[in-house]
Design an enzyme around this catalytic site. Structure first.
Site, mmCIF file in Angstrom:
data_model
loop_
_atom_site.group_PDB
_atom_site.id
_atom_site.type_symbol
_atom_site.label_atom_id
_atom_site.label_comp_id
_atom_site.label_asym_id
_atom_site.label_seq_id
_atom_site.Cartn_x
_atom_site.Cartn_y
_atom_site.Cartn_z
ATOM 1 N N GLU A 1 -55.849 48.764 37.570
ATOM 2 C CA GLU A 1 -56.574 49.333 38.460
ATOM 3 C C GLU A 1 -57.288 50.621 37.600
ATOM 4 O O GLU A 1 -58.382 51.197 38.055
ATOM 5 C CB GLU A 1 -55.981 49.640 39.576
ATOM 6 C CG GLU A 1 -54.879 50.697 39.493
ATOM 7 C CD GLU A 1 -54.397 51.015 40.924
ATOM 8 O OE1 GLU A 1 -54.109 49.917 41.696
ATOM 9 O OE2 GLU A 1 -53.937 52.223 41.324
ATOM 10 N N ASN B 1 -61.937 59.175 42.136
ATOM 11 C CA ASN B 1 -60.895 59.985 42.696
ATOM 12 C C ASN B 1 -60.415 61.132 42.336
ATOM 13 O O ASN B 1 -60.018 61.106 41.371
ATOM 14 C CB ASN B 1 -59.836 58.969 43.501
ATOM 15 C CG ASN B 1 -59.141 59.360 44.746
ATOM 16 O OD1 ASN B 1 -59.717 60.380 45.279
ATOM 17 N ND2 ASN B 1 -58.061 58.686 45.167
ATOM 18 N N GLU C 1 -57.680 42.992 46.642
ATOM 19 C CA GLU C 1 -57.133 43.985 47.341
ATOM 20 C C GLU C 1 -58.022 44.457 48.453
ATOM 21 O O GLU C 1 -59.366 44.938 48.507
ATOM 22 C CB GLU C 1 -56.757 45.352 46.696
ATOM 23 C CG GLU C 1 -55.921 46.461 47.453
ATOM 24 C CD GLU C 1 -55.283 47.605 46.472
ATOM 25 O OE1 GLU C 1 -56.147 47.729 45.500
ATOM 26 O OE2 GLU C 1 -54.715 48.295 46.866
ATOM 27 N N ASP D 1 -60.511 54.591 48.164
ATOM 28 C CA ASP D 1 -61.283 55.588 47.476
ATOM 29 C C ASP D 1 -62.381 54.807 46.597
ATOM 30 O O ASP D 1 -62.998 55.468 45.829
ATOM 31 C CB ASP D 1 -60.369 56.389 46.663
ATOM 32 C CG ASP D 1 -59.420 55.577 45.777
ATOM 33 O OD1 ASP D 1 -58.348 54.989 46.344
ATOM 34 O OD2 ASP D 1 -59.676 55.552 44.470
ATOM 35 N N HIS E 1 -52.195 46.394 53.244
ATOM 36 C CA HIS E 1 -51.229 47.407 52.923
ATOM 37 C C HIS E 1 -50.222 47.553 54.103
ATOM 38 O O HIS E 1 -50.703 48.264 55.180
ATOM 39 C CB HIS E 1 -51.941 48.484 52.644
ATOM 40 C CG HIS E 1 -52.413 48.811 51.114
ATOM 41 N ND1 HIS E 1 -52.305 49.853 50.321
ATOM 42 C CD2 HIS E 1 -52.647 47.594 50.296
ATOM 43 C CE1 HIS E 1 -53.082 49.623 49.408
ATOM 44 N NE2 HIS E 1 -53.527 48.399 49.165
ATOM 45 N N ARG F 1 -49.029 43.489 50.812
ATOM 46 C CA ARG F 1 -48.263 44.453 49.918
ATOM 47 C C ARG F 1 -47.520 45.237 50.808
ATOM 48 O O ARG F 1 -48.041 45.909 51.821
ATOM 49 C CB ARG F 1 -49.409 45.377 49.081
ATOM 50 C CG ARG F 1 -48.834 46.328 48.145
ATOM 51 C CD ARG F 1 -49.906 47.426 47.661
ATOM 52 N NE ARG F 1 -49.557 48.500 48.463
ATOM 53 C CZ ARG F 1 -50.058 49.755 47.776
ATOM 54 N NH1 ARG F 1 -50.659 49.631 46.675
ATOM 55 N NH2 ARG F 1 -49.796 51.013 48.543
ATOM 56 N N HIS G 1 -58.975 45.711 42.336
ATOM 57 C CA HIS G 1 -58.704 46.934 43.156
ATOM 58 C C HIS G 1 -59.496 47.060 44.143
ATOM 59 O O HIS G 1 -60.648 46.722 44.131
ATOM 60 C CB HIS G 1 -58.699 48.165 42.039
ATOM 61 C CG HIS G 1 -58.343 49.419 42.393
ATOM 62 N ND1 HIS G 1 -58.760 50.557 41.988
ATOM 63 C CD2 HIS G 1 -57.448 49.775 43.362
ATOM 64 C CE1 HIS G 1 -57.926 51.611 42.467
ATOM 65 N NE2 HIS G 1 -57.202 50.983 43.420
ATOM 66 N N HIS H 1 -46.544 51.596 41.035
ATOM 67 C CA HIS H 1 -47.472 52.736 40.706
ATOM 68 C C HIS H 1 -47.083 53.487 39.373
ATOM 69 O O HIS H 1 -47.057 54.768 39.461
ATOM 70 C CB HIS H 1 -47.828 53.707 41.544
ATOM 71 C CG HIS H 1 -49.222 54.268 42.061
ATOM 72 N ND1 HIS H 1 -49.521 55.353 41.681
ATOM 73 C CD2 HIS H 1 -50.008 53.586 42.669
ATOM 74 C CE1 HIS H 1 -50.930 55.419 41.979
ATOM 75 N NE2 HIS H 1 -51.049 54.375 42.683
ATOM 76 N N TYR I 1 -44.853 57.074 47.134
ATOM 77 C CA TYR I 1 -46.141 56.505 46.930
ATOM 78 C C TYR I 1 -46.496 55.504 47.775
ATOM 79 O O TYR I 1 -45.465 54.690 47.857
ATOM 80 C CB TYR I 1 -46.204 56.278 45.419
ATOM 81 C CG TYR I 1 -47.609 55.246 45.496
ATOM 82 C CD1 TYR I 1 -48.787 55.790 45.382
ATOM 83 C CD2 TYR I 1 -47.264 53.704 45.344
ATOM 84 C CE1 TYR I 1 -49.995 54.936 45.508
ATOM 85 C CE2 TYR I 1 -48.274 52.988 45.746
ATOM 86 C CZ TYR I 1 -49.717 53.483 45.541
ATOM 87 O OH TYR I 1 -50.752 52.721 45.578
#
Ligand code: EZ4
Ligand code: CO
Length: 402
Positions: A262, A37, A339, A316, A122, A147, A312, A212, A159
């Site tokens: 990740e 990404n 995830e 992306d 998410h 999450r 992860h 994060h 974030y």
């Protein structure tokens, strides 16, 4: 079975993806995800200029030797660009091997260790009330694990929280946007979020949270303590992990399960964290950690120390990475969770795939190989568009971690 051609396909069906396609003289081909990404073209050039020419004519069945050739043979070991390139080639070669054997990849790895792969979705809201509504939607869709992220009062943008979009996609600008961060406001807010969530939904569902990389070890220890009563499945990336021993401080103060990795590329990034049992879940995945060949080594090391996987799975990473990860998850004995952020319809159309979702679980499907392909004609309709993740500053302008 000789490698006769290696194509690097860059496409932007909603967001940028880099895909490697390896073609053999027997007509069997395999695909791998090579998306990094915000640095996509660095990997594309690495593959085109420095990897593809060395592999033409080699035996596609010698996955291990090719992995070692690319890792040891480049002199400059490790790093996200190199390891993503290796990961893409490795994924495509496993796809070829499994297709040639006429087996789904999980069979080649050792067969099923479980019936389905538990995933987490998410739920993001601009405030606690909105996050509660989002969590309710995931529960209705059958998710067992969610999450939860929420906007922080006093901060314009946080974030994990999308602005009026169905799919959270931070890499949304031609040049990086700038966000402002306040650790103090954040630390005050997060325990309230989980207090409300447990109050509303009880304790039957797994809740997760991603910090994060915003805290110091001592701050993370404090947050862990204040969240313990809400029984989170995990607290993710509480601290940037270059300083592996910093996690000892967190561990001394809290039993909250910790997830990390990740952004890790190799076993060396997590060796001490694993051997000292400083984490509970390792988040490395296929595309950024050297493919199936290397991820398997990380998982085996982790298993000795009671650490489970939590790959992860953000948008992306292309559906090819997701497909390969699901085969890995179906086999790996010390699986924890996967995830799953759900790709857009545009992305899904470019990458036809065999995996399916039902009642909170993903299933890799029974197609031979990893079960994900690329529609090259459709991909060609979406040219590369430069896009960056945001950067993050403290209120006084100091650069901070995104
Ligand atoms: O910000 O994949 O847990 N998921 C995440 C992701 C990352 C992106 C960065 O490219 O933290 O959303
Ligand atoms: Co994360």
């Amino acid at each position: 079975m000789k490698i006769v051609d290696i194509k690097v396909i860059v496409s932007c069906p909603g967001r940028n993806f880099v895909t490697v396609k390896i073609i053999t003289d027997e007509g069997v081909y395999g695909v791998g995800d090579a998306t990094l990404n915000g640095r996509e073209l660095a990997v594309a050039a690495y593959l085109e200029e420095h990897v593809a020419p060395c592999l033409i004519g080699r035996d596609a069945q010698q996955i291990e030797d090719i992995w070692q050739y690319l890792y040891r043979g480049c002199y400059w070991r490790r790093g996200p660009v190199t390891m993503t390139a290796i990961g893409a080639i490795d994924t495509a070669l496993w796809d070829i091997k499994a297709k040639a054997a006429n087996m789904p990849l999980y069979q080649l790895l050792g067969g099923k260790s479980r019936e389905g792969v538990m995933v987490y979705g998410h739920a993001n809201g601009s405030d606690i009330a909105e996050t509660i509504d989002e969590v309710a939607k995931y529960i209705d869709m059958g998710y067992k694990a969610i999450r939860a992220q929420s906007g922080v009062p006093g901060l314009d943008s946080t974030y994990g929280v999308a602005k009026e979009k169905m799919y959270y996609e931070p890499a949304d600008a031609d040049l990086p946007t700038e966000n402002i961060w306040s650790t103090q406001q954040y630390l005050r807010h997060v325990p309230k979020l989980f207090d409300h969530l447990r109050d509303k939904f009880g304790f039957d569902h797994h809740f997760l949270h991603d910090v994060h990389h915003r805290l110091t070890p001592n701050e993370a220890a404090g947050l862990g303590k204040s969240l313990e009563e809400y029984r989170l499945f995990w607290l993710e990336d509480a601290v940037p992990a270059e300083n592996q021993e910093g996690f000892r401080i967190i561990r001394q103060h809290t039993t909250i399960p910790l997830a990390l990795g990740e952004v890790f590329n190799t076993i060396w990034d997590c060796k001490n964290l694993i051997q000292e049992q400083l984490i509970d879940y390792i988040r490395a995945t296929v595309v950024h950690a050297g493919g199936i060949t290397h991820l398997r080594r990380i998982a085996d090391l982790a298993a000795i120390y009671h650490i489970r996987t939590g790959c992860h799975g953000a948008t992306d990473l292309s559906p090819i990475c997701m497909g390969a990860a699901l085969h890995f998850d179906t086999w790996v004995p010390n699986f924890g969770i996967q995830e799953y952020m759900r790709h857009s319809e545009e992305t899904d159309a470019v990458f036809p795939h065999a995996y399916t979702f039902k009642d909170g679980y993903l299933f890799p499907g029974e197609a031979s190989g990893h079960g994900v392909d690329i529609d090259e004609k459709l991909a060609a309709k979406y040219p590369y568009k430069r896009a960056y993740l945001p950067v993050n500053r403290l209120e006084d302008g100091t650069m901070w971690n995104w």
